[in-house]
Scaffold this motif. Structure first.
Motif, short mmCIF file in Angstrom:
data_model
loop_
_atom_site.label_atom_id
_atom_site.label_comp_id
_atom_site.label_asym_id
_atom_site.label_seq_id
_atom_site.Cartn_x
_atom_site.Cartn_y
_atom_site.Cartn_z
N PHE A 70 4.65 10.95 -5.96
CA PHE A 70 5.47 10.12 -5.09
C PHE A 70 4.85 10.00 -3.69
O PHE A 70 4.98 8.96 -3.04
CB PHE A 70 6.89 10.68 -5.04
N GLU A 71 4.16 11.05 -3.25
CA GLU A 71 3.44 10.91 -1.98
C GLU A 71 2.29 9.93 -2.13
O GLU A 71 2.00 9.15 -1.21
CB GLU A 71 2.91 12.27 -1.50
N GLN A 72 1.62 9.95 -3.28
CA GLN A 72 0.52 9.01 -3.48
C GLN A 72 1.03 7.57 -3.53
O GLN A 72 0.38 6.65 -3.00
CB GLN A 72 -0.24 9.36 -4.75
N LEU A 73 2.17 7.35 -4.16
CA LEU A 73 2.77 6.01 -4.17
C LEU A 73 3.13 5.58 -2.75
O LEU A 73 2.93 4.42 -2.36
CB LEU A 73 4.00 5.98 -5.06
N TRP A 74 3.66 6.51 -1.97
CA TRP A 74 4.03 6.22 -0.58
C TRP A 74 2.78 5.87 0.24
O TRP A 74 2.76 4.88 0.98
CB TRP A 74 4.74 7.43 0.01
N LEU A 75 1.73 6.67 0.07
CA LEU A 75 0.49 6.40 0.79
C LEU A 75 -0.10 5.04 0.41
O LEU A 75 -0.55 4.28 1.27
CB LEU A 75 -0.53 7.49 0.46
N ASP A 76 -0.09 4.74 -0.86
CA ASP A 76 -0.59 3.45 -1.33
C ASP A 76 0.19 2.31 -0.70
O ASP A 76 -0.38 1.31 -0.27
CB ASP A 76 -0.48 3.41 -2.86
N ALA A 77 1.52 2.49 -0.62
CA ALA A 77 2.36 1.46 0.00
C ALA A 77 2.06 1.33 1.49
O ALA A 77 2.00 0.21 2.03
CB ALA A 77 3.83 1.79 -0.23
N LEU A 78 1.86 2.46 2.18
CA LEU A 78 1.52 2.40 3.61
C LEU A 78 0.26 1.57 3.84
O LEU A 78 0.22 0.72 4.74
CB LEU A 78 1.30 3.81 4.15
N ILE A 79 -0.76 1.83 3.05
CA ILE A 79 -2.02 1.11 3.22
C ILE A 79 -1.83 -0.38 2.92
O ILE A 79 -2.30 -1.25 3.67
CB ILE A 79 -3.10 1.72 2.31
N ARG A 80 -1.12 -0.68 1.86
CA ARG A 80 -0.97 -2.07 1.44
C ARG A 80 -0.12 -2.89 2.40
O ARG A 80 -0.27 -4.11 2.48
CB ARG A 80 -0.39 -2.13 0.03
N CYS A 81 0.80 -2.23 3.12
CA CYS A 81 1.61 -3.00 4.07
C CYS A 81 1.06 -2.90 5.49
O CYS A 81 1.70 -3.35 6.45
CB CYS A 81 3.07 -2.59 4.01
N GLY A 82 -0.12 -2.30 5.63
CA GLY A 82 -0.80 -2.31 6.92
C GLY A 82 -0.37 -1.25 7.90
O GLY A 82 -0.71 -1.34 9.09
N ARG A 83 0.33 -0.23 7.46
CA ARG A 83 0.73 0.85 8.36
C ARG A 83 -0.40 1.88 8.39
O ARG A 83 -0.27 3.00 7.89
CB ARG A 83 2.05 1.46 7.92
N LEU A 84 -1.48 1.50 9.00
CA LEU A 84 -2.72 2.26 8.87
C LEU A 84 -2.71 3.55 9.67
O LEU A 84 -3.35 4.53 9.28
CB LEU A 84 -3.90 1.38 9.29
N VAL A 85 -2.03 3.58 10.79
CA VAL A 85 -1.97 4.81 11.57
C VAL A 85 -1.26 5.90 10.78
O VAL A 85 -1.72 7.04 10.70
CB VAL A 85 -1.29 4.56 12.93
N ALA A 86 -0.13 5.54 10.19
CA ALA A 86 0.60 6.51 9.38
C ALA A 86 -0.24 6.94 8.18
O ALA A 86 -0.26 8.12 7.80
CB ALA A 86 1.93 5.92 8.90
N ALA A 87 -0.95 5.99 7.58
CA ALA A 87 -1.79 6.31 6.43
C ALA A 87 -2.92 7.25 6.83
O ALA A 87 -3.24 8.21 6.10
CB ALA A 87 -2.35 5.03 5.83
N GLN A 88 -3.54 6.99 7.98
CA GLN A 88 -4.63 7.86 8.44
C GLN A 88 -4.14 9.29 8.63
O GLN A 88 -4.79 10.26 8.22
CB GLN A 88 -5.21 7.33 9.76
N GLN A 89 -2.97 9.45 9.22
CA GLN A 89 -2.42 10.78 9.45
C GLN A 89 -2.18 11.52 8.12
O GLN A 89 -2.54 12.68 7.96
CB GLN A 89 -1.11 10.67 10.23
N ALA A 90 -1.58 10.81 7.18
CA ALA A 90 -1.26 11.44 5.90
C ALA A 90 -2.53 11.77 5.11
O ALA A 90 -2.65 12.83 4.49
CB ALA A 90 -0.35 10.53 5.08
N LEU A 91 -3.51 10.87 5.14
CA LEU A 91 -4.74 11.10 4.40
C LEU A 91 -5.55 12.26 4.97
O LEU A 91 -6.14 13.04 4.22
CB LEU A 91 -5.58 9.82 4.38
N GLU A 92 -5.58 12.38 6.28
CA GLU A 92 -6.30 13.51 6.87
C GLU A 92 -5.60 14.83 6.58
O GLU A 92 -6.25 15.87 6.41
CB GLU A 92 -6.50 13.30 8.37
#
Length: 457
Positions: free
Chosen positions: A391-413
């Protein structure tokens, strides 16, 4: 007096019934097919309380809405034959009856009471840990694990149960010590192998974890479909992290999907693997169709929120939009139904369901919002850390796809902190950094991908 596999006294009139009860206990805690031998024994000996109680337990473990009604005749027959049985046997029956009635707090309380008084009762301990797992009570699982190690420190399965309790409490050093102790006592202890797979994954010891499972796989004989498919599921997670997607797909096709296609745990393993592979950019072909066909009867199944969420995603991804919509209506109804776990369904499971339905429909912003709301409390719905990571991976995928890149960068790091060389995570990071105008960081992520793939050659 006769005794079961773990040495507990049992009320049994003949060796055949006693042997079947022992098969249940040893087979159940070892995830072996022989546990089902108790069904024939209970049928042949309707007056034996414990055999019939255990037969009822097997039906409850089907994890379907009709499981209680299927178990009830066996439990009723057991209840009619309690005269002359031991206190331990009567507590077991009471705990199973509470489970059939849907009174999970009572089932857990009786289970803990029984194991505290009889710490060699590994079967009741395993049942109790199962309930605690489904309610996110990792400390409760750990307490029961300590009890059985105190009762039967000589049995590998006791240490395997303790190991998983430690792991779910994030006590990884203690978990590894317990799991290795289990394997030292008996190499064939698949639950301890499973605990070590969790530890290796959480600590980013990917190549080591994959090699360990490969080495242990020859011991996974005569296991039930859940344990066999689930340990191969963990193997596939390691392969995905390494970028060895061909190996992951082979594990899916040959080891994970196809053993018991109608069983809940095999179904969610399939859903989870296909989803993770797609997030990693892998074309899974027509595999969703077969999974969806076997999920079709699940639209009204709300026995367990964690399971139901994955049924929903599989239905939606297999193109069964009407069935998925019907199931969403069921989530909303379940969230409003009066029950002691209503808050979990209303505040955790329902927003998660809306989030994964949005993800399957390509509504990335809503998926990010609703999954983000559910994730901090998703442990309350059950499942392990590794399973809930879907579910975190689905959330991360959604963040990237909707352009919320700052949040995605934080989660990926944050993810890179425990899985530094993950090919899918670093590929995602490379794309995020490129879009954020950070070419140096994007290049570093790409270099990690190349290094990880080179390790496979």
């Amino acid at each position: 007096m006769r005794a079961d596999w773990a040495g507990n006294p049992i009320t049994a009139e003949d060796d055949a019934t006693a042997g079947a009860i022992s098969d249940f206990v040893g087979g159940f805690v070892g995830y072996e097919e022989r546990a089902a031998n108790v069904l024939a024994a209970a049928q042949a000996n309707p007056s034996n309380m414990l055999a019939n109680a255990y037969a009822g337990a097997l039906h409850l473990f089907l994890e379907t809405p009709d499981a209680p009604s299927l178990a009830r005749p066996w439990l009723d027959r057991a209840a009619a034959n309690v005269a002359g049985t031991t206190e331990r046997e009567r507590i077991t029956l009471a705990a199973l009856a509470a489970w059939a009635d849907g009174d999970m707090p009572r089932a857990i309380a009786l289970g803990r009471e029984g194991v505290a008084a009889h710490p060699a009762d590994l079967a009741l301990a395993k049942i109790t840990q199962y309930h605690q797992f489904n309610r996110g009570d990792a400390p409760g699982m750990l307490a029961v694990g300590h009890m059985v190690v105190g009762g039967r420190p000589d049995l590998a399965h006791s240490h395997g149960m303790l190991a998983f309790g430690f792991e779910q409490c994030h006590m990884l050093a203690e978990a590894e010590d317990a799991a290795l102790r289990a394997v030292a006592i008996q190499r064939r202890e698949p639950w301890a192998h499973h605990a070590l797979a969790h530890i290796h994954l959480t600590q980013g010891r990917i190549a080591e974890g994959r090699a360990f499972l490969e080495d242990m796989a020859d011991s996974w004989t005569d296991l039930n479909s859940f344990m066999l498919s689930h340990n191969w599921w963990h193997y596939a997670l390691f392969a995905i992290s390494q970028g060895d997607f061909g190996a992951a797909l082979r594990a899916y096709d040959e080891r994970c999907w196809g053993l018991e296609k109608g069983y809940s745990q095999d179904q969610i393993g399939a859903v989870s693997l296909l989803a993770r592979l797609e997030i990693a950019g892998v074309d899974v072909g027509d595999r969703w169709e077969d999974v969806g066909a076997h999920l079709a009867p699940r639209t009204g199944d709300f026995v367990n929120g964690f399971l139901s969420l994955q049924y929903l995603y599989g239905l939606a991804r297999s193109g069964r939009g009407r069935a998925a919509a019907e199931m969403m209506d069921g989530f909303r109804a379940r969230a409003e139904a009066p029950a002691e776990d209503r808050a979990v369904w209303a505040e955790v499971v329902l927003p998660a369901a809306e989030g994964i339905a949005a993800h399957a429909a390509g509504d990335w912003s809503r998926a990010a919002d609703r999954l983000g709301e559910a994730l901090p409390r998703l442990w309350e719905a059950g499942g392990s850390h590794a399973q809930r990571d879907l579910f975190e991976q689905l959330w991360l995928d959604a963040l990237i796809r909707c352009g919320r890149l700052v949040a995605a960068q934080q989660a990926l790091e944050r993810r890179r902190g425990f899985e530094p060389m993950s090919v899918p995570s670093n590929r995602a990071l490379a794309g995020v950094y490129a879009d954020l105008g950070l070419p140096g960081e994007a290049g570093a992520a790409e270099a990690r991908v190349r290094a990880a793939l080179a390790e496979l050659d």
